[in-house]
Design an enzyme around this catalytic site. Structure first.
Site, short mmCIF file in Angstrom:
data_model
loop_
_atom_site.label_atom_id
_atom_site.label_comp_id
_atom_site.label_asym_id
_atom_site.label_seq_id
_atom_site.Cartn_x
_atom_site.Cartn_y
_atom_site.Cartn_z
N ASP A 200 0.83 -1.20 0.00
CA ASP A 200 0.00 0.00 0.00
C ASP A 200 0.87 1.25 0.00
OD1 ASP A 200 -2.46 -1.13 -0.09
OD2 ASP A 200 -2.92 -0.92 2.04
N LYS A 222 -3.59 3.08 -3.04
CA LYS A 222 -4.92 3.64 -3.21
C LYS A 222 -4.82 5.15 -2.95
CE LYS A 222 -7.29 -0.57 -1.82
NZ LYS A 222 -8.23 -1.20 -0.88
#
Length: 406
Positions: A200, A222
């Protein structure tokens, strides 16, 4: 004897008689390892430290409450001599020599027939370090070498490849708030052993630079309002690589189960029959305020703290947060993912009774080199965020603890 180095060996003591003479601090340190080895331990001592006494009370050792007597080492395989009586130590050492019992002496290593190495453990591996020359014994140096090796194995900086067949699977690793030093020891080790890392944006990115060249790194970032990898694609990538027999690490920021989608990934892996290990991480909800000098609780100020997701506004029908109830609490309110909604959040809290003067702190990029703290109140926080150009990721702390400091 001093002219030759000690011969290192591992003793298998399960069910074998081990005699320990003396029940002071030395025995207290050595007994747990002997118990873990499954030895049949007989302790001879008129008194003992509370910890050693507790071992006897628990049935882990047999305690003979008297001083050493000749014959105590009969049938023993190994002896630890650690009394405060030099005469008893010498007599016991002589008995051990007669019976060919390997004997450790805490008072005089040169007169012993065995030495206790400095030991440490990491994932099924025991590291034992011995000084090779009796004339230059340096226990502190020996312990330092042991500590360095064990630390390297645990944090992944010392990687020994496995030559046995590994079970493919996924490790869901919480990377902590951003500082690479704040990942757990287990998480760092699994990262060092990975074949594939799916990371991430909020994970500790600096750790990726330490990975060997053969490790495939997949960007699952993200980025808010930007390019992203759909959750279904992340799940599929985890499953696909694990099915190829690879060791996969899903590196996430903070803790996988604190406003992350870790459980969705665990469920997808379970449905696919893929084994998954969850490694908790340090949540930014407590670590980032702490790094900025803010305790989420403090005696006489806050007896509770509440962690809330602010990714949807209070008036959004998707919101599951009871904002009116939160406004009535007297403790600390920590909001994650709420920078762009903080105006609405502040308005709602004030509308339901929270004082407009309630202190607020926003900690951006917490625990990293780019960390900065911006202070405001509920009345001014919306304008302050705009004026100071506060951007995510930022942890928002609301409550009187904001003003507590050294």
């Amino acid at each position: 004897m001093a002219e030759h180095p000690a011969y290192p060996v591992g003793l298998r003591l399960t069910g074998r008689r081990v005699v320990v003479l003396g029940a002071g601090q030395v025995a207290q340190r050595r007994l747990p390892a002997l118990i873990a080895a499954g030895a049949d331990i007989v302790l001879v001592s008129p008194e003992a430290t509370p910890s050693v006494e507790a071992m006897a009370d628990a049935g882990e050792i047999t305690w003979v409450r008297r001083r050493y007597e000749d014959g105590d080492l009969a049938e023993a395989w190994y002896a630890l001599i650690a009394t405060s009586d030099p005469g008893a130590n010498s007599a016991a050492s002589a008995e051990a020599e007669r019976h060919r019992v390997w004997c450790v002496r805490s008072d005089d290593a040169d007169l012993a027939t065995a030495w206790t190495p400095a030991t440490g453990h990491s994932e099924g591996v025991t590291v034992a370090v011995l000084t090779t020359d009796a004339r230059g014994r340096d226990p502190r140096h020996t312990a330092a070498v042991r500590d360095a090796v064990v630390a390297g194995l645990r944090d992944g900086t010392l990687v020994a490849p496995h030559h046995r067949t590994r079970t493919a699977g996924v490790a869901l690793v919480g990377g902590g708030p951003g500082d690479p030093d704040l990942i757990t020891v287990r998480g760092r080790r699994l990262l060092a052993e990975a074949d594939v890392v799916i990371a991430d944006r909020l994970g500790p990115r600096d750790l990726l630079a330490e990975l060997p060249p053969h490790v495939e790194v997949i960007d699952a970032a993200k980025i808010p309002y930007g390019r992203y990898m759909a959750q279904e694609a992340i799940n599929n990538a985890l499953i696909e690589h694990a099915r190829q027999g690879k060791s996969v690490v899903r590196l996430k920021g903070g803790d996988p189960f604190v406003f992350g989608r870790g459980m969705e990934e665990v469920q997808a892996l379970a449905e696919a029959g893929i084994p998954c290990t969850v490694v908790p991480g340090i949540s930014s909800s407590i670590s980032v305020p702490g790094a900025a000098g803010i305790p989420v609780t403090h005696r006489g100020v806050a007896h509770e703290f509440t962690v809330v997701s602010g990714h949807v506004a209070p008036d959004d029908e998707r919101s599951l947060v009871d904002w009116p109830s939160l406004a009535k609490l007297t403790g600390t309110l920590v909001i994650l993912m709420g920078v762009d909604k903080i105006g609405k959040i502040a308005e709602t809290l004030v509308a339901h009774g929270k004082s407009p003067k309630t202190p607020v702190a926003l900690v951006q990029e917490g625990t990293t080199a780019a960390q900065r703290r911006v202070d405001a109140t509920l009345a001014t926080v919306a304008e302050t965020v705009r004026a100071e150009d506060v951007k995510p990721p930022a942890v928002i702390v609301i409550g009187d603890v904001v003003t507590v400091g050294p």
